[in-house]
Design a protein around this motif. Sequence first.
Motif, short mmCIF file in Angstrom:
data_model
loop_
_atom_site.label_atom_id
_atom_site.label_comp_id
_atom_site.label_asym_id
_atom_site.label_seq_id
_atom_site.Cartn_x
_atom_site.Cartn_y
_atom_site.Cartn_z
N GLN A 118 0.85 -1.17 0.00
CA GLN A 118 0.00 0.00 0.00
C GLN A 118 0.90 1.23 0.00
O GLN A 118 1.54 1.55 1.00
N GLY A 119 0.99 1.91 -1.14
CA GLY A 119 1.83 3.09 -1.25
C GLY A 119 3.27 2.78 -0.92
O GLY A 119 3.88 1.86 -1.47
N PRO A 120 3.86 3.52 0.04
CA PRO A 120 5.28 3.32 0.36
C PRO A 120 5.55 2.15 1.30
O PRO A 120 6.69 1.92 1.68
N ARG A 121 4.51 1.41 1.70
CA ARG A 121 4.68 0.31 2.66
C ARG A 121 4.48 -1.04 1.99
O ARG A 121 3.56 -1.23 1.20
N LEU A 122 5.36 -1.95 2.34
CA LEU A 122 5.27 -3.33 1.88
C LEU A 122 5.08 -4.20 3.12
O LEU A 122 5.88 -4.16 4.05
N TYR A 123 4.00 -5.00 3.13
CA TYR A 123 3.72 -5.90 4.24
C TYR A 123 4.11 -7.31 3.83
O TYR A 123 3.77 -7.77 2.73
N VAL A 124 4.80 -8.00 4.74
CA VAL A 124 5.40 -9.29 4.44
C VAL A 124 5.00 -10.29 5.52
O VAL A 124 5.11 -9.99 6.72
N ALA A 147 9.43 1.69 11.30
CA ALA A 147 9.50 1.89 12.75
C ALA A 147 8.11 1.95 13.38
O ALA A 147 7.96 1.69 14.58
N GLY A 148 7.09 2.25 12.60
CA GLY A 148 5.73 2.33 13.13
C GLY A 148 4.96 1.03 13.07
O GLY A 148 3.77 1.00 13.41
N PHE A 149 5.61 -0.04 12.64
CA PHE A 149 4.93 -1.34 12.54
C PHE A 149 5.74 -2.38 13.30
O PHE A 149 6.78 -2.85 12.83
N ASP A 150 5.29 -2.71 14.51
CA ASP A 150 6.01 -3.72 15.30
C ASP A 150 5.06 -4.76 15.88
O ASP A 150 5.32 -5.35 16.93
N ILE A 151 3.94 -4.99 15.21
CA ILE A 151 2.97 -5.99 15.68
C ILE A 151 3.47 -7.39 15.36
O ILE A 151 3.88 -7.68 14.23
N GLU A 152 3.41 -8.24 16.37
CA GLU A 152 3.99 -9.57 16.24
C GLU A 152 2.95 -10.66 16.53
O GLU A 152 2.32 -10.64 17.58
N PRO A 153 2.78 -11.62 15.62
CA PRO A 153 1.93 -12.78 15.93
C PRO A 153 2.62 -13.65 16.98
O PRO A 153 3.85 -13.71 17.04
N ARG A 198 0.46 6.68 11.80
CA ARG A 198 1.90 6.49 11.78
C ARG A 198 2.31 5.20 12.47
O ARG A 198 3.31 4.58 12.12
N THR A 199 1.54 4.83 13.49
CA THR A 199 1.84 3.61 14.23
C THR A 199 0.71 2.61 14.04
O THR A 199 -0.45 2.92 14.30
#
Length: 369
Positions: A118-124, A147-153, A198-199
């Motif tokens: 999505q735009g400048p973000r790549l989710y993996v 830095a704003g994405f630190d969610i962990e399964p 942002r987060t």
Amino acid sequence: MLDGIVNAIAVVGRTVVVGGSFGEVSDAARTTVYARDNLFAYDLVTGQVLPDFAPSVTGPVYGLVAGDRDTVYVGGAFHGVNNRGSRALARLRLADGALVPGFAPRIGGGMVTALARQGPRLYVGGDFVSPRTALAGLDAETGTPDAGFDIEPGTPLTTQVKVYSLAVAGRRLAVDGSFTTLDGHSRPQLGLIDVGGRTARVAAWRTDVYARRCSPNFPSYVRGLDFSPDGSYFAVVTTGGARGGICDTAARFETYAKGTAIRPTWVNATGGDSLYAVAVTGSAVYVGGHQRWLDNPQGRDSAGPGAVPRPGIGAIHPRTGKALSWNPTRERGIGVKAFYAHGSGLLVGSDTTRLGREYHARIGMFPLP
């Protein structure tokens, strides 16, 4: 495709990129055979294989998503591309299959199974352990962790946490896989993440339907998911065995519902056959696997009351949850592992050669209404 299986499809402009586990492909006329290592591309209009896009990928490809400037992101279980170290995730130019300079994601300890951008973000997503466990948000240009994405399964249902599928629409990233928590919040096998600020944070959306057990052979059983075009709902497909309930089903969920025990809007059961892939358009929810029937909640590897034959591929009404009359059929095999819906039609990738009662070797396309 002349061998193997298709696991992922992406469309970049008029180019179709196909990933999986295979070694040879041919053009639409079946006159020329090309050696291709788990990844190839062809022209959507002519069906001609792109001769200059022939990257050497050292292992299976499981995830693809379009990038800017005629590039594609490739995820899988490989250790390198074009004899260069590029573990599990790479960005390639369509013009020549070369690695895009400056993209260095540093995935380690496992494979990539799902990608969303999505735009400048790549989710993996996958079963890797770095830069984060199983799920990461990256800068789409550099591959550095967001830095704003630190969610962990966490709290795996099996011996290892794994993300099977990702989809993003608006402010929501949908994630499914072998986990019971997201960032410490109870989210058995499925959750939504708010990525509008942002987060990133776990959305106030929880369902417990996938906390139920299916066959012991399937301790986790969610597989494909996809958002509707407007992002208001999404569909999830599962494997699991002939146990009834939510096993071997397709289900619709409302994206912006809130609560701790959200129920699916509808569930459509195969009666004991796995579904692996789903694509949602304005008029249908397309499902694929190695199913024999839909509308079969009372089937146990059999056709129960009301079951309709839909071998290998089918379509469900988005509102009623009942099978539509569309029934092209396909040779079942392992099953459909990849869909891609776009303006020209529905691309279908699998491991078999008969689709819509015609020869289409492991990939084909249906026009959409």
